[in-house]
Structures are given as C-alpha cells and as structure tokens.
Scaffold this motif. Sequence first.
Motif, PDB file in Angstrom:
ATOM      1  N   TRP A   1     -13.222 -18.418 -34.341  1.00  0.00           N
ATOM      2  CA  TRP A   1     -12.868 -19.796 -34.000  1.00  0.00           C
ATOM      3  C   TRP A   1     -14.122 -20.599 -33.690  1.00  0.00           C
ATOM      4  CZ3 TRP A   1      -8.640 -22.265 -35.084  1.00  0.00           C
ATOM      5  CH2 TRP A   1      -7.428 -21.582 -35.205  1.00  0.00           C
ATOM      6  N   GLU A   2     -15.118 -19.980 -33.035  1.00  0.00           N
ATOM      7  CA  GLU A   2     -16.368 -20.677 -32.753  1.00  0.00           C
ATOM      8  C   GLU A   2     -17.122 -20.981 -34.045  1.00  0.00           C
ATOM      9  OE1 GLU A   2     -15.216 -18.129 -31.182  1.00  0.00           O
ATOM     10  OE2 GLU A   2     -15.096 -18.651 -29.054  1.00  0.00           O
TER      11      GLU A   2
ATOM     12  N   GLY B   1     -15.439 -23.865 -35.681  1.00  0.00           N
ATOM     13  CA  GLY B   1     -15.810 -25.101 -34.999  1.00  0.00           C
ATOM     14  C   GLY B   1     -17.197 -25.579 -35.394  1.00  0.00           C
TER      15      GLY B   1
ATOM     16  N   TYR C   1      -1.559 -28.167 -34.892  1.00  0.00           N
ATOM     17  CA  TYR C   1      -1.855 -27.318 -33.740  1.00  0.00           C
ATOM     18  C   TYR C   1      -3.158 -26.555 -33.957  1.00  0.00           C
ATOM     19  CZ  TYR C   1       2.981 -28.376 -32.584  1.00  0.00           C
ATOM     20  OH  TYR C   1       4.148 -29.024 -32.288  1.00  0.00           O
TER      21      TYR C   1
ATOM     22  N   ALA D   1      -5.980 -29.083 -33.363  1.00  0.00           N
ATOM     23  CA  ALA D   1      -6.203 -29.334 -31.939  1.00  0.00           C
ATOM     24  C   ALA D   1      -6.941 -28.160 -31.291  1.00  0.00           C
ATOM     25  CB  ALA D   1      -4.862 -29.577 -31.239  1.00  0.00           C
ATOM     26  N   TYR D   2      -6.585 -26.946 -31.690  1.00  0.00           N
ATOM     27  CA  TYR D   2      -7.258 -25.767 -31.136  1.00  0.00           C
ATOM     28  C   TYR D   2      -8.694 -25.678 -31.648  1.00  0.00           C
ATOM     29  CZ  TYR D   2      -7.612 -20.987 -29.369  1.00  0.00           C
ATOM     30  OH  TYR D   2      -7.979 -19.849 -28.681  1.00  0.00           O
TER      31      TYR D   2
ATOM     32  N   ASN E   1     -10.646 -28.135 -32.364  1.00  0.00           N
ATOM     33  CA  ASN E   1     -11.472 -29.135 -31.683  1.00  0.00           C
ATOM     34  C   ASN E   1     -12.049 -28.619 -30.379  1.00  0.00           C
ATOM     35  OD1 ASN E   1     -11.229 -31.125 -33.651  1.00  0.00           O
ATOM     36  ND2 ASN E   1      -9.384 -31.993 -32.737  1.00  0.00           N
ATOM     37  N   ARG E   2     -11.405 -27.611 -29.773  1.00  0.00           N
ATOM     38  CA  ARG E   2     -11.955 -27.037 -28.545  1.00  0.00           C
ATOM     39  C   ARG E   2     -13.297 -26.356 -28.796  1.00  0.00           C
ATOM     40  NH1 ARG E   2      -6.825 -23.871 -25.722  1.00  0.00           N
ATOM     41  NH2 ARG E   2      -5.273 -25.546 -25.894  1.00  0.00           N
ATOM     42  N   PHE E   3     -13.496 -25.878 -30.005  1.00  0.00           N
ATOM     43  CA  PHE E   3     -14.714 -25.130 -30.333  1.00  0.00           C
ATOM     44  C   PHE E   3     -15.681 -25.954 -31.164  1.00  0.00           C
ATOM     45  CE2 PHE E   3     -11.072 -22.253 -30.038  1.00  0.00           C
ATOM     46  CZ  PHE E   3     -11.487 -21.399 -29.029  1.00  0.00           C
ATOM     47  N   ARG E   4     -15.412 -27.231 -31.337  1.00  0.00           N
ATOM     48  CA  ARG E   4     -16.301 -28.107 -32.103  1.00  0.00           C
ATOM     49  C   ARG E   4     -17.470 -28.525 -31.216  1.00  0.00           C
ATOM     50  NH1 ARG E   4     -15.167 -31.922 -36.588  1.00  0.00           N
ATOM     51  NH2 ARG E   4     -16.745 -33.561 -36.532  1.00  0.00           N
TER      52      ARG E   4
ATOM     53  N   ASP F   1     -20.599 -30.461 -29.547  1.00  0.00           N
ATOM     54  CA  ASP F   1     -20.946 -31.870 -29.417  1.00  0.00           C
ATOM     55  C   ASP F   1     -22.160 -32.184 -30.289  1.00  0.00           C
ATOM     56  OD1 ASP F   1     -18.919 -32.269 -27.573  1.00  0.00           O
ATOM     57  OD2 ASP F   1     -20.212 -31.722 -25.878  1.00  0.00           O
TER      58      ASP F   1
END
Length: 342
Positions: free
Chosen positions: A176-177, A180, A199, A202-203, A205-208, A210
């Motif tokens: 997932w990382e 991202g 879904y 959205a999940y 985006n947690r590992f995207r 900055d």
Amino acid sequence: MTGNTITKPSDLSCTPSRAARELGLKRGEFDLAVHLGRIRTAPDEGGGGRRVAHAEIDRLRSADGFPETFLESVRTVGTTDGAALMQVTSVRFTRLARLGLVVPVRFYLNRYRAVVWLYLAEELRQFAADKNHTALLNGRTPEGMRDQLQEGLDLRPRNWRGRHLGFLLRQADGPWERAGALSALLDPVQVAETVQDPYERAYLNRFRPDPPASGAPGSPAAHLAERITTAEDPDEISWLRADLAQVLEEARGHRPAPRPTSEPAGPRPTSEPAAPQSAVERGAPRPTAELTASRPIVEPAGAPPIADLVGPPQSPSEHPPEPAPEPGRSRGMLGWLRRGSV
C-alpha cells in the motif's frame, strides 16, 4: 540491584533532528542523504515518523574522512557552480541538463518564482571525468540533440520525478505504501481512472506522500511545484499507471481496503415478524375464578388506563349499534379475565 533491564525501541534510535545534530549536518543535508540512501532510517513502531538507529550513526562516524567526505558526497550546486565545476559555459551546462545527461537532485523556487535546479557536485565531477563525454563538453552538440532542444525538450522535471520516486519506494514498507508512492506522481484524475473503487482510493490516499513544500497551499508557487511533481508525458503516465495497477493487486492480497459494513451484524429476518401471541394462544394456563377474585388487576407502568383501551364513546352515526352484552358478562379487560375463568 537485581532484575532485568527492559530496553525500549526509543533507546536504540533517535529522531531525524537529533541524528542530524549528532552527525553535524544541517537538516537539508541530512534529508538529502536520506533521499540518496546514504543514511538508513526505519519506521517508528509508535507511528511517529521515521527514526535513525544509534548503530547507523556510529557506522557513519566510523567511516574514513568523516565528516568532510560525507559532506562532500551530499553537496549540491546550481547551474553556475555546476558549469564551473565541469569547466563549461552555463549555456552548455543547461543544454546537458535539458537533454537529461545530468540529473537534478533537488529544486526550489526563488523569489521570482523561477525554478532553481540543484545537482550533486559528486555526480558532475564523475561526468566530466568520463572520457566518453569529452565531445559533449568541448565539441559541437550533435544535430539530433540540437533538434530536440529546438523543439523544447526539457527532461529536468521528469528526471527529478524518477529520482524522487526511487526515494519514495525505498521508504515504502509495504504494497500500500508503494502504491501511494506511485500515485503521488499522478494527477488525481489518472489515479481515479486506475483505482475505480472509491474505498480503495480513500485508503490509498492515506499512504500518498506529501509533495515537497513550495509556498503556501494554493499559491502560484505551490501550483508551479505541483506541475513539476506531476507526470505530464503520455509514456511516463502510462508506465506509472501500469505499475500502480500491478502494485495495487499485490496490496489487495496483502490487506484489502476497509469499507463500511452494509448489513447488520445479526441474521437477516426471512419473513415478516409474527404478531405477538396472547397468553391463551401460547397455551398459558387460564386464571381460575379464585385467582381472578382474589388478585387485583394491576396496570403496567406507563401503560394507558384500562378505560382508555376501550376507547371513547363513538357516535351511533359513525358505526352500527353493537349487540347488547349478554347478561352476566362485563365489557373490557376485566370481562375478558372473568370469561377466561368460565
């Protein structure tokens, strides 16, 4: 004193700020060394970012020529200093950079919102020392390269993105990382077309990660930095999307994206719930005459009075007259209880 000494993970590592101080590096130099893989970091088990092990600090300190050699390995120069280092003009240096022959490692926006590219001094020295590059440094630029430059070719943003993606993938600790990191270089529209499940998006985006900080959010400088960090060439977008789709398949098998529960936890009823049965229908024993006579009727707490259950008197014009009650029978709930004893 007896007993076992418990070593906490925080005792074996430190924050990046403290590691930079112990190594005698500025924070920018430390961050660049981490990006280049010169300093190894590990994720904080408590979720507080990344940390540097004390053993890694000791390894760097024990290297020959530390800290001068290490500082020189992360020294960056701009166009003017880079051209002087390679003993070429600034115009030729810029051409080499636009052709992708020298790759920037960082960038920033000056007060005029112009992009300033920075290069590793160590890499520029190695390029100039290579005898295969003598013609590029001193001779006439080949005709094919001149045509590309005249058409506006500039590979500096793309080469920087490729280098930045390598850093993000090195820091990724799972599929997932990694997904991202790939999505960080794509436009949100491209990500939505590749990851169609809302879904999962959205999940993801947690590992995207900055983007590099460049001005206040929404400012012209931030928009310009966003253009640099987002893939534009069709072939670059194509392989980024292909890699994202492949890594996403691995991420689904590793840990599916959470989604809200659409059904209640209990079993779903198969039919309409049955109407509550009376005590007589359930087979309960009928009250005897003695119990009926000796036990007072107690209305349940919060229930309406017995008189209200019978209802208000109705007008004869609304309903037909009811048959007269049989002698000896009472109406209402009390009558029902007494009839049950017959």
